[in-house]
Design a protein around this motif. Structure first.
Motif, mmCIF file in Angstrom:
data_model
loop_
_atom_site.group_PDB
_atom_site.id
_atom_site.type_symbol
_atom_site.label_atom_id
_atom_site.label_comp_id
_atom_site.label_asym_id
_atom_site.label_seq_id
_atom_site.Cartn_x
_atom_site.Cartn_y
_atom_site.Cartn_z
ATOM 1 N N CYS A 19 0.837 -1.202 0.000
ATOM 2 C CA CYS A 19 0.000 0.000 0.000
ATOM 3 C C CYS A 19 0.873 1.253 0.000
ATOM 4 N N GLN B 263 1.071 1.950 -4.137
ATOM 5 C CA GLN B 263 0.015 2.943 -4.324
ATOM 6 C C GLN B 263 0.333 4.255 -3.603
ATOM 7 N N GLN C 221 -0.732 4.916 -0.426
ATOM 8 C CA GLN C 221 -2.018 5.302 0.136
ATOM 9 C C GLN C 221 -2.059 5.261 1.670
ATOM 10 N N CYS D 251 -7.043 -0.289 -5.094
ATOM 11 C CA CYS D 251 -6.145 -0.643 -6.198
ATOM 12 C C CYS D 251 -5.839 -2.122 -6.198
ATOM 13 N N HIS E 28 0.359 -3.148 -11.617
ATOM 14 C CA HIS E 28 -0.553 -2.374 -10.787
ATOM 15 C C HIS E 28 -1.822 -2.047 -11.579
ATOM 16 N N CYS F 198 -6.044 -0.022 -11.018
ATOM 17 C CA CYS F 198 -6.837 0.846 -10.151
ATOM 18 C C CYS F 198 -8.204 0.215 -9.936
ATOM 19 N N THR G 1 -4.187 11.098 -9.666
ATOM 20 C CA THR G 1 -4.515 10.047 -8.711
ATOM 21 C C THR G 1 -5.987 9.657 -8.794
ATOM 22 N N VAL H 258 -3.034 4.822 -11.961
ATOM 23 C CA VAL H 258 -1.780 4.068 -11.935
ATOM 24 C C VAL H 258 -0.595 4.994 -12.191
ATOM 25 N N ALA I 80 -0.206 7.072 -9.032
ATOM 26 C CA ALA I 80 0.555 6.383 -7.983
ATOM 27 C C ALA I 80 2.052 6.449 -8.280
#
Lengths: 897, 554
Positions: free
Chosen positions: A159, A163, A165, A195, A259, A261, A391, A396, A399
Motif C-alpha cells: 500500500c 500505491q 495510500q 487498487c 498495478h 486501479c 490520482t 496508476v 501512484a
C-alpha cells in the motif's frame, strides 16, 4: 561490475553472480534458487519480519536473506535440515496466532498454505488463538478476514510502496500487534482507493477480492489491455462461462508493472449487465426502435448512407469514431467516410478533450503526442503536473508520480483545486480557473529574466527565443500574478524550483486542454519544458495524460477532420498517391468539420447523417440542449453501443457492440504504446466487434479499389502499417507481445520509440511561442458569480456508462458539487444540501460537498451520472483553433435546489 | 519504521521534516489520554503522518495506555525481588497505578514514581501517605558512588558533587577537540579503543568514522538515555548529576562527524533526568557552549531533549530513531545503518550516555591514559550498578579486568546482611544469570562473551538463596511478552506463547515446546531483544529447572 571479474558467492554449491545492491535473497532469486518467505515481495523493501528466509552462512549465525547484503566469497546454504526445522517452527508459531483450522496446508492454496504443506504443518503445538472473529465485508470489492491475518505487513508495504495510500497500520505491541486500517474498525471507512496491490501480495488471503472468493475456478484466461483511461494498463483476465471472474495487472508490463486501479481491477460487471444491447435495433415507421437482424440493420444503414450522400453530397454526412474502441475500428470507419462517402467530416471525442494538446504539441515540436514515457517518471528529478488530477483520473500513473515524490523527485502542482498530489508537492500553485497562460508566462518570465534556463539547449534546439524574451519583458509579473491570484513570490519560488531541478517531466491534462485558451495553455506550458531543456531526453519531456483508453489511437488513425491517418496532411501529393493505391480512392482535399461544427451543421440542416461509434454525446458533450437538437434533426443517426444510452435512444439504427473485454484489436496508450487487446469473454447475444460491423456495412456500400477482405483485426493493422510507414511501418500483431510497441516504429526491426525528438525535433527546431492571456469567455457577473469546473472522480469513468453498472456505484452513488465551506456558509448550504446550479446555458442540481480543495468563489462538479446532466450547464465556448469546449470555466449561480 | 511514511511527512510538511514528532505524542497523551479515534486523527494532522501510521505508533507505547495521573510502580527485577509486586498491589487498591519496568532506583527497591515526578524509594505501606497529596516528598538522596579505578572516568564528577546544571563546568574536552581536526578527534577515539557502553560494545571510534564519511545534511548525534535494563541506573545518575559531561561528549562527536544537531533521548521513567538535562542544555546554550557557534565560528550545534513514551525496545538505536520520528518503536533491518541513514534518513551517531562521558574524558586526558586502564580488549572503566541485594548497593566504577567475584565480594561487600546470593542477574533481561562458580570471569566484553556471558550495561541484581525461581522465570517472560515490539514472528509470537506456557504448569510435557520457542527466538529473531532475552530463561531452566518443575507438579 566489470565483465571480466565476476563477483560471486556460493549458494547451495553453485556460484552466483553478485549485482550491486544485492541481498542474498535477490541474488538467489536471480539464480533460480527459491527461498521461502512470508513477508517479502518483488519490488518492496525488505521487512525482515517472518524470518522464513533465514539461510545459513559458513562462519556466521543464520541470517535473514531478504535484508542481508550478499558479499563476495560467502558460502550460503538455503536448505539444510536445521533451516527446515527452524522454518517449520516459525510456521507453527505463525499459525498459533490463528484459530485452529483456519489455514489448512494445501499445495494449490495460498502462498501460506503451500508453505504449510511443504513443511507438513497442520496445527500448532504451541496452541492456537482461541476465538474466531467476524469478517469485514464493509467494502464492495474487498474483504478482510482477521482470522487469516498473520500480521506479515506485506499489505502495508505494498500500500505504501506501490500505491502510496497509507491505509494500513500496526496497532499495539508484541503478540497483540494487529493490522488496522485508518482510524476505525471498518475497512470501508479507510482511505483505501481499491487498487488491490495488497491483495496481490497477501500470502494468506486475509485481504482478498470478493470476486476472487466467489467466482470459482476460471475456464479461460487472457492478457489484454484495460479499457478505462489512457494509461493502458495490461491486464490478466480470468473468466468462466463467459463472465469475467477477476482481473489483475501484468507484472511485466511497462505501462503498469502489475498495478491497476479500482476501475481496471474491479469494475468489470457491466459486461454482463442485463440491459446490454444484444440485437441490432431499427426505428420503425411509428418511430419506435425495434429489434432487427444484422442483415436488415446493415442493409438499411448502407443504403441510407448512400442515399443521403447522393442526395445532399458527401459533406452532409459525418462520423465520430469511438475512443474506447480499437484502432482497427477507428481506421476502418474513417476510411469508410473518406473513401466510400468522400468526406473529411471525421472526428472523435479527442475533440472535446486533448485536441488542444495535440495541436499545440504539433505546432511546437512537429508531433502531437507525448514526447516522454511513463518510465521517465521514475527517472525524473522534477515532475510538474498542470491541469491534471492523476490520482483520480489516471490512478496508476498518479501512484507512480506519488512514489516519485516520496522518493524525492521535486513535484510542482499547478491546479485550481488542492488535488491529492498537491499535498505531496514542493509547491502548489492554486491558480484561478482559466488563467493557465498568464501563470505559465509568469513562470517563463522569471526563468528568462533570472537567467534560469538551459541556454545551450535553447540556442541549439529552439527558435523564437528572442521574440519570447521580448514578449515576456513586456509583461508585468505582478499583473500576471494578479490575474492568476497566485502571489508573485510563490510564482518566483516555483520558477526557481523548476529551473533548479529540471529538466523534468511536464504532465498535463484536460485542465489545460479543455479551455477557451486550450491550445495557448499547452503552448505556453511547452515553453517551460523547452526552457528547462526537457524535451527529447530520457527522464524528462512532455507527458499529457490521455483521457480515454484509445483516444491517442483514434487521433493516430485519422479521426480528425484536417489530417489523415498518422497525421498525414490532406494535400500532400505523395501521401494522396500512396493512400489512393491502398484505399482505391484519394481522401477528399477539403478539411471536414469538427464535432461542435457537426452539431452546428446539423442544427443548420446541412449535415443530415451521423455515425456515432461508442459514445454518449448527449451526456458527455457540452451544451446538452443544442446537442439534442442537433441529433434530433438528423435524417440518419447510426449508433454503435453497449447500452441504449440517451444518444442511442435517438438513433435510427443501433448496432450492438462488443465491449473491450469481448473483442480483438489494439489500443494505443498515452505514451504512444500500441498494445494487443484480446477477447476474454464472448459478446452477448448478437453483439459484434466494431470493426466487423463497419467492414460489413462498408462492403454493402461497395468500396472503391481493393475489396474489404479483412479477415481479422491483424489484417487491418497490416494495412495501417502500409498507410503510414514512418510511424507504424514496423507494427504487426506478431510484434505486440509481450509489451506492445511505442510509435514511431518505421521498420520491423525497429524497437519503437520511448523518447521522441532525441537530437532534433520532428519539425527541426522547437518553437518557443508568445501567447497572450485572454480571459475565459464565460464571464462571471452579478447573476453568475461562481466559477464552475467539471471533471472526474476516481471511482467512475467518463459518463459512467460502464462503471455505473458495477458495484462502484455503491462507493460513489451520485455526482456532487465540491464547494468551499466559506461559500457554503454564505449561501446557507451544509453537507448534502441540494444545490441548484444555473449557468447561462442550462440548469442542474447536485448535493453539496464542503471541501477546502476548491478556492472560495469556485466549485467543481463531476459528470458521471445522467441524472445530473452536468454538461447542460456547460456553454458553447471553444478554443478558436482546436474547437475544444471550455468545460473548466463556467459562470454559474448557486442556490438551494 | 517505514521509509514511505517518513517521506510522507517530508512531502506534506517539508518545514517539519527534520523535527522530532514524539513530543507531539506526549502532548496528545497528556491532553486526551488513550489512543481513541479523535486523538489519533488530531495527532496525525499535527505530526503530518498518515492516520494509520500514527495510530500504530501511538498505540505501540505503554504510557498512552495509562492514565496520565496514575502512579508508576516499578516492576523491574530488583523491585520484584524486594516484594514490589505485593506492595504495589496494595497501593493499586487505593490509587490508579501502572506497572513500568525499572525506575532506576534498584539500589533502593521497591520504588514508585508519582504522577508529578517525585520518586518514592523503599516503598512500603507506611510511605503511602505521600500519595495522598500534600507536599511532595523530598528528592531521594543520590545513589552511593565509588571509584575503584586508577582514574575516575564516569564517576569523576558524580562521585563528588551534588547535581549542578546552572554552574556550567569548563568543557575542556570539547576545547581539546576543537583544537584538533575532526579526523584527529576520530583518531583519538579510535586510539582509545573505547567501546559502546549500551550493551553492544561496538567500537565508538569506528562508528564515528563511518558517520564522518557518510554524506547527508544535517547530521545528528543522539545520546541514548533509554536505560531500560532493570538493574542499571548509571545513566540516570549521569543525566541527573553530570549532564554537562554528556553534552560535552555529544559536542565532541558533532565536531568529529560534522553534525549540527543533537538529541538526548530519555525514557519517560526518568522525568527528573529529563528536567535536569533540559536545564543543563539551556545553561550551556546561555554560556555559548552550545548554540549557533558551538563548534567554532558559525558552526552550530543545537541539542534538545526528547522523552520516550514507555518502551524497552526503544533502547535499541533504530527503534529509538523510529520513535523520535513518530513511528513505531521497532527495530529496522540493517542496512541501512544509522551512521549512513539514521534519524530522518540522515547520518546519525547514537551513543549511550556513559559512552559519551567516556569520550569527554578521553579528550580531556588523552587516549593513552585511558587505554592504560582495563584490558586489551576492553579499555577504560565501567560503572557497575549493584542493587539493594548487596551489602553496599550503588555504583562502583572499576577498570575492565577485575573479576566479578572481586566486584561482588569486595566492592559490593557481598550479599546484604542476613542473605546469601544464589546467582546474579548481570546486564538485565538480555544479560546472564551468573552463579558463584562463574564469578571468576573478568569484567570484560570479550572475555565474558567467550564464557557465554553477556555484560550488557553491567547492572547486577543479586538473587538471594530462597528466591522462587518459578516466579523469576515468569517475571522474565512477562517482561519479554510486554516489551516485545511485534516486528518479527519469533519474538512477537514466541514471547506470547512461552508466557502462556509458563503461566500454566511447566512440565516435562510442554517443556520441549517451551525450549523450542526459546531456541527459535535466539536463532531467528531480528534484533538482540529476541535473541538475548531467552538467555537468562534458558540458564534458569538449566540450573534451577528441577525446582521449577517440582514446584509446579506439587
Amino acid at each position: 561490475m566489470s565483465a571480466t571479474a565476476r563477483t560471486v558467492a556460493t549458494i547451495n554449491g553453485n556460484a552466483v553472480d553478485i549485482h550491486r545492491g544485492d541481498t542474498i535473497f535477490s541474488a538467489a532469486a536471480r539464480a533460480g534458487i527459491d527461498i521461502p518467505t512470508l513477508c517479502h515481495a518483488d519490488g518492496l523493501e525488505p521487512e525482515g519480519g517472518c524470518r522464513m528466509c533465514l539461510v545459513e552462512i559458513d562462519g556466521q549465525r543464520p541470517q535473514a536473506s531478504c535484508h542481508t547484503p550478499i558479499s563476495p566469497g560467502m558460502v550460503i546454504h538455503t536448505a539444510t535440515p536445521r533451516l527446515h526445522e527452524l522454518r517449520r517452527a516459525l510456521l507453527e508459531l505463525t499459525i498459533s496466532s490463528l484459530p485452529a483450522g483456519t489455514c489448512e496446508p494445501d499445495e494449490h492454496g495460498t502462498a501460506f498454505q503451500r508453505l504449510l504443506a511443504a513443511y507438513e504443518v497442520t496445527s500448532s503445538p504451541f496452541g492456537h488463538h482461541a476465538t474466531a472473529r467476524a469478517l469485514d465485508e464493509s467494502h464492495p470489492y474487498m474483504r478482510f478476514d482477521r482470522d487469516r491475518c498473520i500480521t506479515c505487513r506485506l499489505c502495508l508495504n505494498a500500500c505504501e510502496q506501490v500505491q502510496g495510500q497509507f491505509v494500513y497500520g500496526i496497532e499495539g505491541r508484541g503478540g497483540h500487534a494487529r493490522l488496522v486500517f485508518g482510524s476505525t474498525e471498518r475497512f470501508a471507512d479507510s482511505a483505501c482507493v481499491s487498487c488491490g496491490a495488497c491483495v496481490d501480495v497477501c500470502p494468506t488471503g486475509a485481504i482478498n477480492d470478493r470476486d476472487r472468493l466467489t467466482g470459482g475456478r476460471a475456464d479461460h484466461a487472457a492478457d489484454s489491455v484495460c479499457g478505462y483511461c489512457g494509461v493502458g494498463c495490461q491486464t490478466h483476465i480470468e473468466s468462466k462461462d463467459n463472465v469475467v471472474l477477476r482481473i489483475r495487472g501484468v507484472p511485466e508490463a511497462s505501462a503498469n508493472h502489475g498495478h491497476l486501479c479500482v476501475k481496471g481491477r474491479y469494475a468489470h460487471a457491466y459486461h454482463h449487465a442485463p440491459d446490454r444491447l444484444t440485437t441490432p435495433l431499427l426505428r420503425d415507421a411509428s418511430g419506435v426502435l425495434r429489434p432487427a437482424t444484422w442483415d436488415a440493420a446493415m442493409q438499411y444503414a448502407a443504403s441510407r448512407l448512400l442515399e443521403i450522400r447522393d442526395r445532399h453530397g458527401p459533406d452532409a454526412l459525418g462520423v465520430m469514431t469511438s475512443s474506447r474502441s480499437t484502432n482497427e475500428a477507428a481506421y476502418l470507419l474513417q476510411k469508410l467516410f473518406r473513401t466510400i462517402i468522400g468526406t473529411n467530416n471525421v472526428d472523435c471525442c479527442a475533440r472535446v478533450c486533448h485536441s488542444s494538446t495535440a495541436i499545440a504539441l504539433g505546432t511546437v515540436t512537429g508531433t502531437g503526442a507525448a514526447t516522454a514515457s511513463y518510465a521517465d517518471l521514475e527517472e525524473a528529478s522534477l515532475i510538474v503536473v498542470a491541469g491534471s488530477n492523476p490520482t483520480e483520473a489516471h490512478p496508476v500513473v498518479g501512484a507512480r508520480i506519488k512514489q516519485a515524490a516520496l522518493r524525492s523527485a521535486a513535484l510542482v502542482v499547478i491546479d485550481p483545486r488542492r488535488i491529492e498530489l498537491a499535498d505531496y508537492a514542493g509547491v502548489h500553485l492554486q491558480l484561478w480557473p482559466g488563467t493557465n497562460v498568464a501563470l505559465f508566462n509568469a513562470l517563463a518570465k522569471v526563468m528568462v529574466e533570472e537567467g534560469l534556463f538551459d541556454t545551450d539547449y535553447v540556442e541549439r534546439r529552439c527558435t523564437n527565443f528572442a521574440e519570447l524574451r521580448e514578449f515576456l519583458a513586456a509583461q508585468g509579473l505582478d499583473d500576471l500574478a494578479g490575474i492568476t491570484r497566485v502571489p508573485a513570490d510563490r510564482i518566483r519560488a516555483a520558477a526557481r524550483l523548476i529551473a533548479q531541478r529540471g529538466p523534468g517531466i511536464f504532465v498535463s491534462g484536460l485542465g489545460l486542454s479543455e479551455q477557451s485558451q486550450g491550445v495557448a495553455s499547452v503552448m505556453a506550458y511547452c515553453n517551460l519544458g523547452l526552457l528547462t531543456g526537457s524535451l527529447g531526453k530520457r527522464g524528462s519531456g512532455m507527458l499529457p495524460l490521455r483521457g480515454q483508453n484509445n483516444v491517442q489511437g483514434n487521433a493516430d488513425m485519422g479521426a480528425q477532420p484536417y489530417s489523415l491517418t498518422g497525421y498525414l496532411p490532406l494535400g500532400e501529393a505523395t501521401v494522396r498517391r500512396r493512400l489512393e493505391s491502398l484505399w482505391g480512392a484519394p481522401p477528399p482535399l477539403e478539411p471536414g468539420k469538427t464535432v461542435p461544427e457537426m452539431y452546428e451543421a446539423a442544427r443548420a440542416g446541412s449535415l443530415r447523417a451521423l455515425w456515432i461509434q461508442g459514445e454518449d454525446v448527449v451526456q458527455s458533450d457540452p451544451d446538452t440542449t443544442h446537442v439534442i437538437e442537433a441529433l434530433d434533426t438528423l435524417d440518419l443517426l447510426i449508433v454503435q453501443e453497449l447500452f441504449l444510452t440517451d444518444t442511442a435512444r435517438r438513433a435510427h439504427v443501433v448496432f450492438p457492440a462488443a465491449a473491450g473485454l469481448e473483442q480483438e484489436g489494439t489500443f494505443t496508450n498515452g505514451e504512444r504504446r500500441i498494445q494487443h487487446v484480446r477477447p476474454s469473454v464472448a459478446a452477448p447475444g448478437e453483439a459484434r466487434p466494431d470493426w466487423q460491423a463497419i467492414r460489413d456495412v462498408g462492403i454493402r456500400m461497395g468500396p472503391p479499389g481493393p475489396a474489404w477482405s479483412y479477415r481479422n483485426p491483424s489484417d487491418i493493422m497490416d494495412e495501417i502499417a502500409r498507410a503510414v510507414p514512418d510511424l507504424f511501418g514496423g507494427i504487426s500483431y506478431d510484434r505486440l507481445t509481450p509489451d506492445g510497441i511505442q510509435w514511431p516504429c518505421p521498420t520491423s526491426d525497429n524497437p519503437g520509440t520511448r523518447t521522441v525528438h532525441v537530437g532534433s525535433f520532428v519539425r527541426g527546431k522547437a518553437l518557443l511561442t508568445c501567447v497572450d492571456y485572454i480571459p475565459p469567455l464565460d464571464k462571471t457577473d452579478a447573476s453568475h458569480p461562481q466559477v464552475l469546473m467539471t471533471g472526474r472522480v476516481l471511482d467512475h469513468y467518463n459518463v459512467g456508462t460502464m462503471t455505473r453498472r458495477t458495484p462502484s456505484r455503491s462507493i460513489v452513488a451520485h455526482d456532487y458539487l465540491e464547494i468551499h465551506p466559506e461559500d457554503a456558509s454564505r449561501l446557507g448550504f451544509v453537507e448534502g444540501t441540494p444545490v441548484g446550479i444555473t449557468s447561462r446555458w442550462g440548469h442542474t442540481t447536485a448535493p453539496a460537498h464542503l471541501t477546502r480543495r476548491v478556492l472560495p468563489g469556485t466549485c467543481f462538479l463531476s459528470f458521471h451520472f445522467p441524472d445530473t446532466q452536468t454538461n447542460c450547464v456547460v456553454g458553447p465556448h471553444t478554443d478558436p483553433k482546436s474547437k475544444c469546449p471550455d468545460y473548466k470555466v463556467v459562470a454559474v449561480q448557486l442556490a438551494r435546489g | 519504521m517505514t521509509t514511505r511514511a517518513r517521506a510522507y511527512r517530508a512531502t506534506h510538511a517539508p518545514e517539519e521534516a527534520l523535527s522530532a514528532a514524539l513530543p507531539e505524542f506526549h502532548a496528545a497523551r497528556d491532553q486526551h489520554g488513550g489512543p481513541d479515534r479523535e486523538t489519533v486523527e488530531a495527532l496525525a494532522r499535527t505530526v503530518h503522518l498518515p492516520v494509520a501510521t500514527t495510530r500504530g505508533a501511538f498505540s505501540s507505547f505503554d504510557d498512552v495506555k495509562a492514565k496520565p495521573d496514575s502512579i508508576r510502580v516499578c516492576a523491574g527485577t530488583s523491585c520484584m525481588l524486594a516484594g514490589g509486586a505485593e506492595v504495589s498491589r496494595e497501593l493499586g487498591s487505593h490509587h490508579a497505578c501502572h506497572r513500568v519496568y525499572c525506575l532506576g532506583y534498584c539500589d533502593r527497591s521497591p520504588v514508585a514514581l508519582t504522577a508529578s515526578g517525585s520518586v518514592v524509594p523503599r516503598l512500603s505501606r507506611s510511605a503511602f501517605s505521600v500519595f495522598e497529596g500534600g507536599a511532595p516528598p523530598p528528592p531521594p538522596a543520590p545513589s552511593s558512588v565509588r571509584c575503584a579505578a586508577r582514574h575516575a572516568v564516569v564517576t569523576a564528577r558524580i562521585g563528588v558533587s551534588q547535581p549542578t546544571t546552572e554552574a556550567v563546568p569548563e568543557y575542556k574536552g570539547l576545547q581539546a577537540a576543537l583544537a584538533r581536526s575532526p579526523d584527529e578527534v576520530v583518531g583519538m577515539v579510535i586510539a582509545s579503543r573505547t567501546r559502546g557502553r549500551g550493551g553492544a560494545a561496538y567500537p565508538t571510534g569506528r562508528k564515528w568514522q563511518l558517520a564522518a564519511r557518510a554524506s547527508g545534511e544535517p547530521k545528528f548525534v543522539v545520546a541514548n538515555g533509554d536505560e531500560g535494563d532493570p538493574g542499571s541506573f548509571i545513566d540516570r545518575e549521569l543525566m541527573e548529576r553530570d549532564p554537562h559531561a554528556i553534552l560535552e561528549g555529544m559536542a565532541i562527536c558533532a565536531h568529529a562527524i560534522g553534525a549540527s544537531r543533537g538529541i538526548v533521548f530519555i525514557r519517560s521513567e526518568y522525568p527528573v533526568a529529563a528536567t535536569l538535562m533540559s536545564e543543563a542544555i539551556a545553561a550551556a546554550r546561555k554560556a555559548g557552549i552550545l548554540g549557533p557557534s558551538a563548534l567554532g565560528h558559525a558552526r552550530p550545534f543545537e541539542v534538545e531533549v526528547v522523552r520516550g513514551l514507555g518502551s524497552y525496545v526503544c533502547g535499541e538505536e533504530t527503534a529509538l530513531l523510529s520513535a523520535i520520528e513518530g513511528q513505531r518503536g521497532e527495530v529496522w533491518p540493517r542496512p541501512p545503518y544509522p551512521v549512513e541513514q539514521g534519524l530522518f534518513g540522515k547520518p546519525t551517531v547514537v551513543d549511550n550516555v556513559e559512552t559519551l562521558v567516556n569520550v569527554a574524558w578521553i579528550l580531556r586526558h588523552g587516549a593513552d591514559l585511558y587505554a592504560e586502564m582495563g584490558t586489551s580488549e576492553s579499555t577504560g572503566t565501567k560503572a557497575i550498578c549493584f542493587n539493594h541485594g548487596f551489602a553496599k548497593p550503588g555504583i562502583v566504577e572499576v577498570e575492565f579486568g577485575v573479576t566479578m567475584r572481586d566486584a561482588i565480594e569486595n566492592l559490593a561487600g557481598g550479599p546484604r546482611p542476613g542473605t546469601q546470593i544464589e546467582a546474579v542477574l548481570l546486564g538485565g533481561p538480555m544479560g546472564s544469570i551468573v552463579t558463584p562458580d562463574q564469578w571468576d570471569a573478568p569484567i570484560c566484553f570479550t572475555a565474558m562473551a567467550k564464557r557465554g556471558l553477556n555484560l550488557g550495561h553491567a547492572g547486577m541484581v543479586a538473587i538471594p538463596r530462597g528466591a522462587d525461581w518459578g516466579t523469576i522465570l515468569r517475571h522474565l517472560l512477562t517482561f519479554m511478552r510486554d516489551e516485545s515490539c511485534g516486528k518479527c514472528v519469533p519474538c512477537r509470537l514466541g514471547t506470547l506463547r512461552a508466557h502462556e506456557i509458563a503461566q500454566g504448569s511447566l512440565s516435562s510435557l510442554n517443556l520441549p515446546h517451551f525450549q523450542q520457542i526459546m531456541d527459535l527466538m535466539k536463532v531467528a529473531s531480528l534484533c538482540a531483544f529476541g535473541r538475548e532475552t531467552p538467555g537468562p530463561v534458558r540458564t534458569i531452566l538449566e540450573k534451577f529447572g528441577d525446582r521449577i518443575l517440582a514446584e509446579v507438579q506439587s
